[in-house]
Write a protein that holds these residues in place. Structure first.
Motif, short mmCIF file in Angstrom:
data_model
loop_
_atom_site.label_atom_id
_atom_site.label_comp_id
_atom_site.label_asym_id
_atom_site.label_seq_id
_atom_site.Cartn_x
_atom_site.Cartn_y
_atom_site.Cartn_z
N ASN A 103 -16.16 0.76 -32.71
CA ASN A 103 -15.00 0.08 -32.96
C ASN A 103 -15.09 -1.06 -34.13
OD1 ASN A 103 -13.40 1.65 -31.37
ND2 ASN A 103 -13.06 0.10 -29.82
N GLY A 110 -7.79 7.03 -34.30
CA GLY A 110 -8.39 6.62 -33.02
C GLY A 110 -7.49 7.26 -31.76
N LEU A 148 -8.52 5.51 -26.34
CA LEU A 148 -9.26 5.83 -25.01
C LEU A 148 -10.72 5.23 -24.94
CD1 LEU A 148 -8.32 9.47 -24.44
CD2 LEU A 148 -7.50 7.48 -23.27
#
Ligand code: ADP
Length: 468
Positions: free
Chosen positions: A362, A420, A423
């Protein structure tokens, strides 16, 4: 709240078992009590008879009856009650005026044989005279035989037996009614609960189904309350699952629709305009990858839900530096590690690996390639180890911070622009829970985001925290 009709109790229900056993117990107690009372009273009455016969025979002996005159004298002047007595005197003395004396009807009594009453000494039955207690004494050659009619005592005993029988009958009638009401008070709430649980699955309403909570007995009240609590949790869970499935379907629908429309485009215009084929195939490939990622993440969520991980005491500094090595290569950003040496934690390597992998992914995805990512590992004062992943990327809007750990949640500013599934952080949170950690998010003061994972430190056998 469910209201249901109470079913009939079967023979094995606790109410029926309690009813039967309590009625048996009460009958046994009442019969035993009655028997004890009858025997007690009977024994006392027999003793009374023995005493009065002893008094009469003592009086006879004292008066030494050896003439008609003595006999009449004694009968007239005797202070003892001889109303129920039959006396026979046999005088064997040489100077006897008369050999035999009989009280009224005593000769009648002696004409027929007496029937001995078993088990009780000196008790006889004589038809026409009833039950008689016999006492035989002799003094100075005179033999006295006394037959005492025990009719008055027997009528007292009969009265006691009657009262006992009435008591038993009343008990037999009232006890089942009372016990039935008592057991109903105890078991009906349970029966209601059981019936309500049976109809729950038949109830079609979508609202929260709750069982009726009886005010007593306390155990059943608590059981119903606990059950309602459990029911509420299950309902909540079911709602979450429904939402999850709906979201999953929604997220999958978008790439499917794109793939379908590009496939139709190629089908209709591919032959005339071959230049669109390459563009459409690129879209189809991209959307297929997106779909694949969603499905893989969904499977990961299901897998982690049933996973149980063993926690072991480990050198978390070594573990983190080993996990970070392969993560550095695939990302464009520079990874800076600031790890305090030899920090110990009670954790699991696989979970740590997954958490770090997701957070680094991320941080990389939402940062410029030129912005470094800093990973720190430090000892915290409150007996825990803190692991932070800090980037200098987009940052997370304040309103989104509370939702980013939810399934499929994505900030509006990244949706559509950065690929993305929404989740990754939900899976990360599952792993954090498995190792009893705590994950939080904050703004990086210099721009970007800081994720902080707190790990429970290793506790040694003396219960002391170990950060050496
Ligand atoms: P995904 O990254 O696949 O969208 P995640 O569950 O990992 O799903 O993250 C959820 C959302 O949280 C992301 O869509 C993004 O909006 C936000 N987010 C997560 N990590 C970061 C980060 N390091 N910087 C900025 N935003 C982030």
């Amino acid at each position: 709240m469910l209201k249901t009709k109470r079913p009939k109790k079967n023979k094995q229900s606790s109410a029926s078992i309690m009813l039967r056993s309590q009625i048996k117990m009460i009958i046994v107690i009442t019969i035993s009590f009655s028997m004890m009372m009858i025997f007690g009273v009977g024994h006392k009455l027999l003793n009374d008879v023995k005493l009065s016969t002893w008094q009469i025979t003592a009086s006879l002996k004292k008066n030494e009856i050896d003439s008609d005159h003595d006999w009449d004298d004694w009968r007239k002047n005797s202070t003892v009650d001889i109303n129920h007595s039959y006396i026979y005197v046999h005088n064997l003395r040489q100077d006897a005026e008369a050999r035999y004396y009989f009280s009224p009807r005593a000769d009648d009594l002696l004409q027929k044989k007496m029937i001995k009453v078993p088990f009780i000494n000196n008790l006889y039955y004589r038809p026409g005279f009833g039950f008689l207690y016999r006492r035989f004494v002799s003094s100075n050659g005179i033999y006295y035989t006394l037959w005492q009619n025990i009719g008055p005592q027997l009528s007292i005993l009969m009265r006691v037996i009657e009262v006992s029988a009435i008591l038993l009958a009343v008990t037999l009638v009232l006890a089942p009614i009372y016990i039935r009401r008592l057991t109903a008070r105890l078991t009906d709430p349970l029966t209601d609960l059981s019936t309500s649980t049976q109809v729950i699955h038949q109830a079609e309403q979508s609202g929260l189904i709750q069982l009726p909570v009886p005010s007593q007995p306390t155990e059943v009240t608590e059981l119903a309350q606990d059950f309602n609590h459990l029911l509420a949790l299950l309902n909540q869970r079911q709602d979450q699952q429904k939402l999850f499935v709906m979201n999953a379907a929604h997220e999958l629908r978008t790439p499917i629709a794109t793939i379908k429309s590009h496939a139709q485009l190629i089908d209709r215009h591919g032959a005339d305009h071959p230049e669109i084929i390459e563009k459409s195939v690129t879209y189809i490939t991209k959307e297929s990858r997106a779909m694949q990622q969603i499905i893989e993440d969904l499977l990961a969520i299901l897998r982690v839900e049933t996973l149980s991980l063993a926690l072991t005491r480990m050198n978390v500094t070594t573990a983190v530096s080993e996990i970070m090595q392969p993560l550095e290569k695939p990302i464009p950003q520079k990874l800076i590690l600031q790890l305090e040496p030899n920090l110990m934690a009670q954790t699991n390597l696989e979970a740590l690996e997954q958490i770090l992998h997701n957070l680094i992914q991320n941080a990389s995805k939402y940062s410029k390639p030129s912005d470094p990512i800093v990973v720190t590992l430090a000892n915290k004062e409150n007996a825990s180890v803190s692991l932070t992943v800090m980037d200098q990327g987009l940052g997370i809007p304040e309103a989104d911070k509370a939702h980013i750990f939810e399934h499929f949640y994505r900030s509006d500013d990244v949706r559509g622009s950065i690929p993305g599934t929404g989740l990754g952080l939900a899976i990360t949170k599952q792993f954090v829970d498995l190792i009893h950690g705590h994950l939080s998010v904050a703004d990086n003061p210099t721009g970007g985001t800081i994720f902080t994972l707190l790990l429970p430190s290793a506790i040694d056998t003396t219960g002391q925290s170990d950060h050496s």
